[in-house]
Write a protein that holds these residues in place. Structure first.
Motif, mmCIF file in Angstrom:
data_model
loop_
_atom_site.group_PDB
_atom_site.id
_atom_site.type_symbol
_atom_site.label_atom_id
_atom_site.label_comp_id
_atom_site.label_asym_id
_atom_site.label_seq_id
_atom_site.Cartn_x
_atom_site.Cartn_y
_atom_site.Cartn_z
ATOM 1 N N ARG A 177 41.884 32.514 32.515
ATOM 2 C CA ARG A 177 41.009 32.938 31.278
ATOM 3 C C ARG A 177 39.695 31.753 30.977
ATOM 4 O O ARG A 177 38.882 32.035 30.965
ATOM 5 C CB ARG A 177 41.402 33.778 30.575
ATOM 6 N N ALA A 178 39.961 31.047 30.491
ATOM 7 C CA ALA A 178 39.003 29.615 29.938
ATOM 8 C C ALA A 178 38.131 29.248 31.192
ATOM 9 O O ALA A 178 37.369 28.932 30.693
ATOM 10 C CB ALA A 178 40.399 28.784 29.597
ATOM 11 N N VAL A 179 38.863 29.125 32.566
ATOM 12 C CA VAL A 179 37.113 28.672 33.445
ATOM 13 C C VAL A 179 36.589 29.500 33.441
ATOM 14 O O VAL A 179 34.776 29.519 33.149
ATOM 15 C CB VAL A 179 38.516 28.775 34.444
ATOM 16 N N ILE A 239 29.018 40.359 49.216
ATOM 17 C CA ILE A 239 30.133 39.723 48.587
ATOM 18 C C ILE A 239 30.627 40.491 47.680
ATOM 19 O O ILE A 239 31.927 41.235 46.786
ATOM 20 C CB ILE A 239 31.099 38.268 49.777
ATOM 21 N N SER A 240 29.408 40.043 46.918
ATOM 22 C CA SER A 240 29.709 40.629 45.688
ATOM 23 C C SER A 240 29.316 41.929 45.276
ATOM 24 O O SER A 240 30.764 42.053 44.262
ATOM 25 C CB SER A 240 28.353 39.495 44.900
ATOM 26 N N GLN A 241 29.068 42.731 45.955
ATOM 27 C CA GLN A 241 28.857 44.063 46.325
ATOM 28 C C GLN A 241 30.102 45.028 46.379
ATOM 29 O O GLN A 241 30.545 45.564 45.525
ATOM 30 C CB GLN A 241 27.661 44.310 46.852
ATOM 31 N N ALA A 242 31.028 44.339 47.280
ATOM 32 C CA ALA A 242 32.154 45.108 48.164
ATOM 33 C C ALA A 242 33.160 44.636 46.415
ATOM 34 O O ALA A 242 33.949 45.380 46.060
ATOM 35 C CB ALA A 242 32.263 43.922 48.938
ATOM 36 N N LEU A 243 33.252 43.379 45.866
ATOM 37 C CA LEU A 243 33.964 42.595 45.233
ATOM 38 C C LEU A 243 34.034 44.239 43.662
ATOM 39 O O LEU A 243 34.740 44.511 43.803
ATOM 40 C CB LEU A 243 33.939 41.482 44.679
ATOM 41 N N ARG A 244 32.521 44.543 43.272
ATOM 42 C CA ARG A 244 32.042 45.239 42.558
ATOM 43 C C ARG A 244 33.150 47.155 43.001
ATOM 44 O O ARG A 244 33.190 47.529 41.642
ATOM 45 C CB ARG A 244 30.740 45.283 41.946
ATOM 46 N N THR A 245 32.876 47.022 44.422
ATOM 47 C CA THR A 245 33.455 48.303 44.549
ATOM 48 C C THR A 245 35.084 48.348 44.706
ATOM 49 O O THR A 245 34.738 49.786 45.156
ATOM 50 C CB THR A 245 32.727 48.596 45.474
ATOM 51 N N VAL A 262 41.929 37.601 36.167
ATOM 52 C CA VAL A 262 40.386 36.990 35.921
ATOM 53 C C VAL A 262 39.481 38.611 36.675
ATOM 54 O O VAL A 262 40.300 38.973 37.987
ATOM 55 C CB VAL A 262 39.818 36.663 37.157
ATOM 56 N N GLU A 263 38.701 39.757 35.824
ATOM 57 C CA GLU A 263 38.136 40.367 36.775
ATOM 58 C C GLU A 263 37.313 40.264 37.765
ATOM 59 O O GLU A 263 36.341 38.947 38.176
ATOM 60 C CB GLU A 263 36.874 40.845 35.475
ATOM 61 N N ARG A 264 36.962 41.047 39.024
ATOM 62 C CA ARG A 264 37.025 41.499 39.975
ATOM 63 C C ARG A 264 35.322 41.313 39.330
ATOM 64 O O ARG A 264 34.220 40.702 40.060
ATOM 65 C CB ARG A 264 36.140 42.999 40.834
ATOM 66 N N GLU A 265 34.363 42.044 38.597
ATOM 67 C CA GLU A 265 33.254 41.625 38.111
ATOM 68 C C GLU A 265 32.312 39.468 37.741
ATOM 69 O O GLU A 265 31.609 39.683 38.651
ATOM 70 C CB GLU A 265 32.549 42.502 36.924
ATOM 71 N N SER A 266 33.791 39.781 37.288
ATOM 72 C CA SER A 266 33.698 38.523 36.377
ATOM 73 C C SER A 266 33.261 36.988 37.976
ATOM 74 O O SER A 266 32.826 35.813 37.837
ATOM 75 C CB SER A 266 34.720 37.453 35.633
ATOM 76 N N ILE A 267 34.663 37.124 39.091
ATOM 77 C CA ILE A 267 34.737 36.438 40.419
ATOM 78 C C ILE A 267 33.219 36.907 40.443
ATOM 79 O O ILE A 267 32.694 35.656 40.943
ATOM 80 C CB ILE A 267 35.353 37.108 41.085
ATOM 81 N N ALA A 268 33.002 38.088 40.360
ATOM 82 C CA ALA A 268 31.279 37.525 41.660
ATOM 83 C C ALA A 268 29.968 37.696 40.544
ATOM 84 O O ALA A 268 29.003 37.250 41.156
ATOM 85 C CB ALA A 268 30.704 39.922 41.591
ATOM 86 N N GLN A 269 30.157 37.767 39.682
ATOM 87 C CA GLN A 269 28.905 36.421 38.335
ATOM 88 C C GLN A 269 29.239 35.297 38.597
ATOM 89 O O GLN A 269 28.382 34.468 39.007
ATOM 90 C CB GLN A 269 29.228 37.708 37.415
ATOM 91 N N ARG A 270 30.198 34.938 37.965
ATOM 92 C CA ARG A 270 30.990 33.878 37.686
ATOM 93 C C ARG A 270 30.948 32.810 39.628
ATOM 94 O O ARG A 270 30.613 31.291 38.813
ATOM 95 C CB ARG A 270 31.788 33.274 36.589
ATOM 96 N N VAL A 271 32.149 33.309 39.796
ATOM 97 C CA VAL A 271 32.152 32.129 41.666
ATOM 98 C C VAL A 271 30.918 32.471 42.815
ATOM 99 O O VAL A 271 30.900 32.879 43.131
ATOM 100 C CB VAL A 271 33.884 32.230 42.060
ATOM 101 N N ASN A 272 30.146 30.917 42.585
ATOM 102 C CA ASN A 272 29.216 30.450 43.313
ATOM 103 C C ASN A 272 30.448 30.814 44.513
ATOM 104 O O ASN A 272 29.182 30.642 46.450
ATOM 105 C CB ASN A 272 29.046 29.235 43.455
#
Ligand code: ZN
Length: 779
Positions: free
Chosen positions: A508-510, A620-626, A541-551
């Motif tokens: 979470r801190a990351v 992949i971002s899209q799929a994570l969100r869905t 960690v939320e899927r949305e956060s992964i889609a948004q924050r992980v490059n």
């Protein structure tokens, strides 16, 4: 009669052992037993040449009835090498002191004196007896020879015939000879004679017997000075066995003497409890040995009543080769571990929890001519038989390899460098524990560092210092990753590094820190890139956060490298390839190591890496969100043309084996790979599209004026070989000469002025050929 029965009983035991070990047949043992009975009845005195090998406490002095082992040897039914191995294995060998006494050379009192001064040091009892002038060198070798059933020869007149040298070197390479202190003397027909100066090295003779099954191998004991001379003569270099290079390592004279309790003959060679200084010296020795041997790790283990010290060198575990240590070790191991824990500041009373820390030693680096300090990470694991300890050498900052120096494929390096260009977001560097992901993390940090970037690193364990990187350590009780990262943000860093994400708080801190505009590099334990995403989810960690924050995620696994000295192409069996393929992938070329002396018969030497880079964007971002399932994400990743760990493995089929790929790659990925292939949904269909023959051609008209083009060819060759474009000056020169010579040769042979060079990359293989180019004469 009583006496005979007792002898028979003991002898039978050796016979049984030989039968059990498959070294002799029961009928041979029976025959030998008959011989022995006859000798016993006749009370034949021991012939001068006969050896007594068995522990013979209850055989009266002076009765030299030959043992079953000796009889089997004399009848040529068992080789001395096999006999020796079995006796050693079952601890049935008479000790040196006992043998010398039996031979009437020394007295109990002399043995005791020698043992007193032996104490805890690395000198053998034999050496000490010679130093104290109780025995001569000749007597020592005679005793060793009888003790080990080895013929002793001074081989004074012996010289290598120049014409035989090459053949002998081919059988036993320099490295193996050096490492195992064994040299070949002669090869006559199928009879190979080897020489050792320390009978301990007989064990490698046995190893060689398995490799060269078609040879009849014999071994003789020769004095150390002769061994050195012959080694130099055969290999042209000096024998560098660690026993000889020990001058800079503490020896008995450096170690404080301590009065032992009078040892008896039975526990001869048993050291007294070593003093603190002795133990310190011993630890120094163990660590320095590891450094000089370039070991990845040192393993100190208590196993039942026994103990072992082993080194992982080039991927293979090897025992510490110090004569006599094997017997001493079980009694020393507890003190050794105690001292190591003390040095690392660990709690020695805690035998319940795993602990880790750092041990540092200073040593003189002969290459740089400077004092250097090396840190070893120490991990202690309590087990039912006691603590086991693993020491891993820390990489000094100067030797942290750059991204280009690493074993990643070119496509991974390119993708990683591109990922590192971002100024915000998270980059995950994942892999399982021994994957070497830390090296990639450090290489990435090194890549990022510059005067215009401020890099802060949070880690749990001591890390190598990297110039310009500010490091802080978390502490379970006082300072968590969360607190540390929050504090980091106040210092306005450009890059934050977290050594490993292990729990929810850190994860979470990351993610929070990534929201405030820094680039964050994190290590994470995961089997592959997709698995790393699911690890983050497991940490809340939320899927949305992964889609948004992980490059992006780079993932790697370590595989063993096929030994280059014995690598051979081969056709795998169906059960090998059908794990990955539905039909035999005829386009791929498979390799494996046949086993040679360079790789210690294992077929592998060292390691290489399989890696993959997954960019989290678009689909992949899209799929994570869905809320897509893991299998769906895997399919998308494959369909988008990402090279997975499997793909990378298949590209490296010359460097590693199919077995290693299947072992290193997560099962889920193998399933996904097969499914994707079946449905034809792969972006780069592994064996049909991306592994298609790649071809490149050059036409040279004169090798001298085309130096730049030859350099380009060389760099392309490196790319074709899936290596980086970096220059190796020696290799480049060889390549230049090769092209130049080929050019002139073709011009001469075909009477042409231009030559076509063509490089073709077939799956897992590379071919390079030249052809004349004829120009039509116009007019
Ligand atoms: Zn090999």
């Amino acid at each position: 009669m009583n006496r005979l029965r007792s002898i028979n009983h003991k002898a039978l035991k050796t016979g049984e052992l030989l039968v059990r070990e498959g070294m002799a047949r029961q009928e041979d043992v029976d025959a030998a037993l008959d011989v022995q009975l006859k000798e016993g009845d006749a009370e034949i005195p021991s012939p001068a040449s006969s050896y007594s090998i068995n522990r013979s406490d209850d055989i009266p002095e002076g009765i030299g009835i030959r043992t079953i082992g000796e009889i089997l040897c004399s009848l040529d039914l068992v080789s001395p090498i096999d006999l020796n191995r079995v006796l050693l294995k079952y601890g049935k060998r008479l000790k040196l002191g006992g043998m010398l006494k039996k031979m009437g050379i020394i007295s109990d009192a002399q043995i005791r004196t020698a043992l007193e001064s032996q104490q805890f040091n690395f000198k053998s009892l034999g050496q000490i007896l010679i130093e104290q002038e109780f025995i001569t060198e000749k007597q020592l070798y005679d005793a060793l020879s009888r003790q080990h059933n080895l013929q002793y020869k001074r081989v004074d007149g012996f010289e290598y015939a120049e014409s035989n040298k090459a053949e002998l070197i081919q059988i036993i390479g320099h490295n193996y000879a050096d490492e195992n202190s064994i040299i070949p003397l002669t090869l006559e027909g199928n009879k190979l004679t080897l020489a050792v100066y320390s009978p301990e090295n007989m064990l490698s003779v046995h190893e060689l017997k398995n490799v060269y099954a078609y040879l009849r191998i014999e071994c003789v004991l020769i004095p150390q000075d002769r061994f050195k001379e012959l080694f130099k003569e055969l290999y042209g270099v000096t024998h560098s066995h660690p026993l000889e290079t020990r001058t800079h390592i503490p020896t008995a004279s450096d170690i404080q003497e301590k009065k032992p309790e009078t040892p008896s003959i039975e526990d001869e060679e048993e050291p007294d409890v070593p003093s603190d200084e002795d133990m310190e010296a011993f630890i120094q020795y163990l660590l320095k040995y590891g450094i000089t041997k370039n070991a990845d790790s040192i393993h100190i283990e208590q196993i039942g009543e026994g103990a072992a010290i082993r080194y992982r060198i080039g991927g293979n575990l090897k025992g510490l080769d110090v004569p006599g240590l094997g017997e001493k070790l079980p009694r020393l191991i507890r003190d050794l571990i105690h001292k190591l824990k003390e040095k690392a500041g660990l709690d020695d009373s805690d035998h319940e929890n795993p602990q880790s820390g750092l041990v540092r030693i200073r040593f003189f680096n002969r290459e740089t001519n400077k004092q250097a300090e090396v840190g070893f990470r120490i991990s202690v694991l309590p087990t039912s038989s006691g603590d086991i300890v693993t020491l891993t050498a820390q990489t000094p900052s100067a030797s942290i390899p750059s991204i280009d120096d690493q074993d990643h494929s070119v496509h991974t390096k390119t993708a990683l460098k591109r990922l590192l260009e971002a100024s915000t977001g998270i980059i995950l560097i994942s892999g399982s524990e021994k994957s070497g992901k830390e090296q990639t993390l450090f290489a990435s940090i090194k890549h990022l560092y510059g005067p215009d970037r401020k890099i802060l690193m949070a880690s749990e364990s001591e890390q190598p210092e990297i110039a310009g990187v500010i490091q802080a350590r978390v502490n379970q009780d006082h300072l968590t990753y969360e607190q540390l990262l929050r504090a980091f943000l106040d210092h306005d860093p450009d890059v934050i590094v977290v050594d490993t994400i292990k729990d929810m708080g850190t994860a979470r801190a990351v993610v929070t820190a990534a929201g405030s505009g820094q680039l964050i590099l994190c290590g994470i334990d995961a089997e592959d890139a997709v698995d790393a995403m699911w690890k983050l989810m497991a940490f809340g960690v939320e899927r949305e956060s992964i889609a948004q924050r992980v490059n992006g995620i780079i993932s790697q696994q370590r595989v063993r490298r096929v030994c280059p000295s014995c690598r051979k192409a081969y056709t795998p069996e169906p059960e090998e390839w059908n794990v990955l393929f539905d039909s035999f992938p005829a386009r791929l070329a498979f390799h494996k190591g046949a086993g040679c002396t360079t790789c210690g018969l294992i077929g592998y030497a060292g390691h290489t890496i399989l890696s993959e880079v997954l960019i989290i964007d678009g689909e992949i971002s899209q799929a994570l969100r869905t809320q897509a399932e893991q299998t769906v994400i895997r399919q998308i990743a494959m369909a988008s043309g990402n090279k997975t760990l499997v793909d990378d493995g298949l590209l490296k089929l010359k460097q590693t084996t199919l077995d290693e790929i299947v072992r290193a790659v997560p099962f889920k990925m193998i399933v996904a790979y097969k499914t994707a292939k079946k449905s034809g949904k792969t972006g780069n269909d592994r064996s049909e599209v991306s592994y298609e023959t790649i071809k490149k051609e050059w036409i040279l008209s004169s090798s001298h004026s085309e130096e730049a083009r030859i350099l380009e060819m060389y760099q392309d060759l490196k790319l074709f070989r899936n290596e980086d474009r970096g220059l190796d000056p020696d290799e480049k020169n060889i390549f230049y000469d090769f092209i130049s010579e080929t050019f002139h040769q073709v011009c001469r042979d075909y009477k042409c002025r231009r030559v076509l060079f063509c490089m073709e990359s077939h799956p897992g293989d590379l071919s390079f050929w030249a052809a004349p180019v004829f120009v039509k004469r116009h007019g």
